[in-house]
Write a protein that holds these residues in place. Structure first.
Motif, PDB file in Angstrom:
ATOM      1  N   PHE A   1      -2.811  23.646 -33.410  1.00 36.67           N
ATOM      2  CA  PHE A   1      -3.948  23.462 -32.511  1.00 36.67           C
ATOM      3  C   PHE A   1      -4.155  24.716 -31.655  1.00 36.67           C
ATOM      4  N   GLY A   2      -3.072  25.192 -31.060  1.00 33.78           N
ATOM      5  CA  GLY A   2      -3.162  26.378 -30.210  1.00 33.78           C
ATOM      6  C   GLY A   2      -3.722  27.570 -30.960  1.00 33.78           C
ATOM      7  N   ILE A   3      -3.149  27.836 -32.136  1.00 35.69           N
ATOM      8  CA  ILE A   3      -3.560  29.015 -32.899  1.00 35.69           C
ATOM      9  C   ILE A   3      -5.007  28.877 -33.361  1.00 35.69           C
ATOM     10  N   SER A   4      -5.393  27.685 -33.812  1.00 35.30           N
ATOM     11  CA  SER A   4      -6.748  27.542 -34.336  1.00 35.30           C
ATOM     12  C   SER A   4      -7.770  27.725 -33.216  1.00 35.30           C
ATOM     13  N   MET A   5      -7.423  27.232 -32.009  1.00 35.32           N
ATOM     14  CA  MET A   5      -8.326  27.422 -30.878  1.00 35.32           C
ATOM     15  C   MET A   5      -8.428  28.903 -30.528  1.00 35.32           C
ATOM     16  N   TYR A   6      -7.302  29.578 -30.586  1.00 34.07           N
ATOM     17  CA  TYR A   6      -7.305  31.014 -30.312  1.00 34.07           C
ATOM     18  C   TYR A   6      -8.240  31.725 -31.286  1.00 34.07           C
ATOM     19  N   VAL A   7      -8.063  31.411 -32.565  1.00 34.56           N
ATOM     20  CA  VAL A   7      -8.886  32.047 -33.596  1.00 34.56           C
ATOM     21  C   VAL A   7     -10.358  31.745 -33.354  1.00 34.56           C
TER      22      VAL A   7
ATOM     23  N   ASN B   1     -14.604  38.819 -22.924  1.00 32.51           N
ATOM     24  CA  ASN B   1     -13.283  38.995 -23.528  1.00 32.51           C
ATOM     25  C   ASN B   1     -12.192  38.395 -22.652  1.00 32.51           C
ATOM     26  N   ILE B   2     -12.320  38.599 -21.339  1.00 34.32           N
ATOM     27  CA  ILE B   2     -11.312  38.052 -20.430  1.00 34.32           C
ATOM     28  C   ILE B   2     -11.289  36.534 -20.542  1.00 34.32           C
ATOM     29  N   ILE B   3     -12.499  35.937 -20.555  1.00 39.49           N
ATOM     30  CA  ILE B   3     -12.564  34.474 -20.665  1.00 39.49           C
ATOM     31  C   ILE B   3     -11.921  34.012 -21.967  1.00 39.49           C
ATOM     32  N   ALA B   4     -12.271  34.702 -23.058  1.00 36.62           N
ATOM     33  CA  ALA B   4     -11.732  34.300 -24.368  1.00 36.62           C
ATOM     34  C   ALA B   4     -10.220  34.405 -24.373  1.00 36.62           C
ATOM     35  N   ILE B   5      -9.706  35.527 -23.857  1.00 35.97           N
ATOM     36  CA  ILE B   5      -8.251  35.722 -23.890  1.00 35.97           C
ATOM     37  C   ILE B   5      -7.567  34.727 -22.969  1.00 35.97           C
ATOM     38  N   ALA B   6      -8.142  34.536 -21.769  1.00 32.40           N
ATOM     39  CA  ALA B   6      -7.523  33.613 -20.817  1.00 32.40           C
ATOM     40  C   ALA B   6      -7.477  32.198 -21.395  1.00 32.40           C
ATOM     41  N   THR B   7      -8.611  31.745 -21.940  1.00 33.13           N
ATOM     42  CA  THR B   7      -8.629  30.385 -22.482  1.00 33.13           C
ATOM     43  C   THR B   7      -7.658  30.258 -23.640  1.00 33.13           C
ATOM     44  N   SER B   8      -7.717  31.210 -24.564  1.00 32.72           N
ATOM     45  CA  SER B   8      -6.897  31.027 -25.756  1.00 32.72           C
ATOM     46  C   SER B   8      -5.419  31.187 -25.433  1.00 32.72           C
ATOM     47  N   LEU B   9      -5.107  32.092 -24.488  1.00 36.52           N
ATOM     48  CA  LEU B   9      -3.693  32.216 -24.115  1.00 36.52           C
ATOM     49  C   LEU B   9      -3.210  30.944 -23.421  1.00 36.52           C
ATOM     50  N   THR B  10      -4.088  30.366 -22.596  1.00 31.99           N
ATOM     51  CA  THR B  10      -3.710  29.114 -21.939  1.00 31.99           C
ATOM     52  C   THR B  10      -3.398  28.048 -22.983  1.00 31.99           C
ATOM     53  N   ILE B  11      -4.274  27.956 -23.978  1.00 32.63           N
ATOM     54  CA  ILE B  11      -4.036  26.958 -25.024  1.00 32.63           C
ATOM     55  C   ILE B  11      -2.714  27.243 -25.741  1.00 32.63           C
TER      56      ILE B  11
END
Ligand SMILES: Nc1ncnc2c1ncn2[C@@H]1O[C@H](COP(=O)(O)OP(=O)(O)OP(=O)(O)O)[C@@H](O)[C@H]1O
Ligand SMILES: [Mg+2]
Lengths: 222, 411
Positions: free
Chosen positions: B28-34, B280-290
């Motif tokens: 789940f985490g990885i797929s959300m990151y992707v 980019n910050i939002i994307a990285i922050a969200t995906s890292l949080t996940i």
């Protein structure tokens, strides 16, 4: 060379209160000797055996096994030493329940990694035969009877042909016929292979047939 | 297979449900990151595609300096210098010799295209109407290389400008305002009063309305002739580079080669740069949080596993397995979970991205949400996944290795 030398060894428990459990223990065991340790419940037999097994390292004194100074060694060295030189049967037959009977017996030898898997398996099957647990080898260890589990634990202790076999009531759970069988096996191994046996027991008949009895009372040898 | 690996195998397969739960949490985490990063990449690409359809990554032009230079300087303390109404006088206009600059830029490998433009405000006359327009003399090949101009041609052909010296392409809005269509004639009048008749050979639409309402394209040589300029004159050199994000640095390395102003796109478009950074910050922050949440999932599961296996750990220890073996046994379990969950996550993330990509979503110029399939996002997702499972698995494994077997075995 002695199989075991214990010199002026003391052990304390600090919780809940300070308790002097082993008091100035000194004794020696010859190679190939079959020794019984006896004593009332709570006298410190298991505690002593854990020191001898090298697993418990918090004590004062000096222990030498098979000419090797055990006291003060690193945990890593001790693990290696146990693997090769000591076979241990716990008071409560502890097996790895997810593994098969055969895997349980083979694991210490696989860890030692001195023989091929095939050789180890052959030796394990031989022990299974000797201990009368044939037909159980591919069952999971949780799926056999208590007495069978105890015999698997004994087979596991024997697989690396250790110099010293230690047992904490190794026959405690067995019927008299099986207990006698194990006793005979220990007897034979000590005579024929020169393996030293140290067994805690409450069984007077068992003890009577040993070479020597070490009696513990209140943490002292009497 | 080593003995430790065999133990790992037995431990993992003995608790299939837990294994599946752990793998799913990583997946789940990885797929959300992707997905998040593919989406943000897509938005960024979309944004820059629009922006760079009319703007180059770097522009070279003749800049009118801001502060007038002091004409007289004060020499003595008691001297008073007064110059009123100081002004900059532009001695030269445009870039005199573009060939020389182009030659100098040849050695800069990052440059992917250079297009010279001659831009001039002119009047377009069609009968009585007289309309202001921006005449752009272009090098058709190079222009297309930098801006993809040919794609925006609605009618006619960009390269017709090369075939006839009276051809002109008008922005669709401009053509509408003047009221001309293909093959009509119009008259261009320069500020110097020179007039010339052109034939409309095409129309162009970029989507940027202000541009389409004012732009007229001709061949650069025709423009030079019209404005009475020499053979290698231009007002702007439009430069594209391989990585538009690096434009500032590349512009810095170009500046010493010329006396003209070298301006990276960032200079006039800070809002776009910072918009991309924020996304980019939002994307990285969200995906890292996940991912971190997934990491906590593994941490919990592995801690539970260690607690369940306290007895087994003590037995292994008694048999002669040392702390390193115990760490290996438990860490390998997490790594296996991370690996499996990582691969599943990449596949699942790709599936989600594709589904969203193919779901109709009308918004301005968009038919569906923009989505990029960037291998780097996938590699990073997998790497982060492994690192996080490694950390999340290492702590319980370390604890397992520090357990005292005697405490456990005493019963
Ligand atoms: N972890 C511990 N902390 C504090 N005291 C302990 C601990 N383990 C054992 N003891 C105490 O040490 C003494 C010796 O215990 P031990 O288990 O060695 O007895 P034992 O001779 O093996 O008895 P049994 O025959 O019942 O197995 C007991 O009085 C016990 O209460
Ligand atoms: Mg006991």
């Amino acid at each position: 060379m002695k199989a075991l030398q214990v010199q002026n060894t003391n052990k304390y428990f600090y919780t809940p209160t300070e308790f002097h459990v082993l008091k100035d223990i000194s004794f020696e065991v010859d190679k190939g000797e079959f020794v019984a340790i006896m004593g009332k419940s709570g006298s410190g037999k298991s505690t002593l055996l854990y020191l001898l097994s090298t697993m418990d390292t918090s004590y004062n004194g000096n222990i030498v096994i098979d000419g090797t100074q055990i006291t003060g060694q690193s945990k890593k060295n001790l693990a290696r030493f146990r693997n090769e030189h000591i076979g241990f049967v716990f008071q409560f037959h502890y097996l790895l329940t997810d593994f098969t009977v055969l895997d349980n017996i083979m694991l210490p030898a696989l860890k030692l990694n001195k023989k091929s898997k095939e050789e180890i398996e052959a030796e394990a099957l031989e022990l299974i035969d000797l201990l009368d647990i044939k037909g159980q080898e591919h069952k999971k260890a949780s799926r056999i009877s208590g007495g069978q589990q105890q015999r698997v634990a004994i087979a596991r202790a024997l697989i690396n042909s250790p110099a010293i076999i230690m047992g904490d009531e190794p026959t405690g759970n067995l019927d008299s016929k099986n207990a006698e069988n194990i006793f005979d096996l220990f007897r034979r191994f000590s005579k024929e292979r020169g393996q030293t046996i140290i067994a805690v027991t409450h069984d007077d008949d068992f003890a009577a047939n040993c070479d020597r009895i070490i009696e513990l009372a209140d943490g002292r040898i009497v | 297979m080593t003995t430790n690996q065999k133990i790992v195998q037995v431990f993992l397969t003995a608790r299939i449900k837990q294994l599946v739960a752990a793998v799913l949490s990583v997946m789940f985490g990885i797929s959300m990151y992707v997905f998040m990063n593919s989406f943000m990449d897509g938005v960024n690409t979309f944004q820059s595609d629009i922006t760079f359809s009319a703007m180059s990554h770097i522009k070279i032009y003749n800049e009118l300096k801001g502060d007038p230079r002091a004409i007289i300087t004060r020499n003595k303390a008691d001297e008073l210098v007064l110059v009123s109404n100081a002004k900059n006088i532009r001695y030269t206009e445009g870039i005199k010799n573009i060939d020389e600059i182009k030659k100098g830029l040849k050695d800069i490998n990052e440059i992917t295209g250079i297009a010279a433009q001659l831009n001039q405000n002119v009047f377009i006359r069609n009968g009585v109407s007289k309309i202001n327009a921006n005449l752009s003399g272009i090098e058709t090949q190079e222009e297309n290389n930098v801006f993809g101009t040919a794609e925006n041609i609605v009618q006619g052909n960009l390269y017709d400008l090369d075939k006839r010296n009276n051809g002109i392409i008008l922005g669709t809005g401009l053509a509408e305002i003047i009221g001309v269509s293909l093959n009509d004639n119009i008259t261009i009048q320069t500020s110097d009063g020179v007039s010339k008749v052109f034939k409309v050979v095409g129309t162009i639409e970029t989507g940027a309305a202000s541009l389409d309402r004012s732009r007229a394209l001709v061949n650069i040589d025709v423009a030079r002739q019209l404005l009475n300029k020499n053979k290698s004159y231009a007002t702007d050199l439009m430069i594209d580079v391989d990585e538009y994000k690096n434009a500032t640095d590349i512009a810095k390395s170009i500046q010493p080669l010329t006396q003209y102003k070298v301006e990276p796109w960032q200079e006039g478009n800070a809002q776009m740069d910072s918009g991309e950074l924020l996304r980019n910050i939002i994307a990285i922050a969200t995906s890292l949080t996940i991912l971190i949440v997934a990491g906590f999932g593994i941490y919990n599961i592995m801690t539970m596993t260690v607690n369940e296996k306290i007895k087994e750990i003590a037995i292994l220890n008694a048999m002669g397995f040392n702390s390193k073996d115990i760490i290996e046994i438990f860490l390998l379990q997490s790594i296996f979970i991370g690996f499996l969950g990582g691969i599943a996550g990449l596949v699942f993330g790709n599936i989600i991205s594709r589904i969203i990509d193919n779901t109709p979503f009308q918004l301005g110029l968009l038919d569906s949400l923009p989505m990029n399939y960037n291998p780097q996002d996938y590699a990073l997702a997998f790497l982060f996944g492994l690192v996080i499972t490694f950390i999340a698995g290492y702590l319980p494994a370390l604890r397992a290795s520090k357990l005292d077997p005697v405490d456990t075995l005493r019963g």
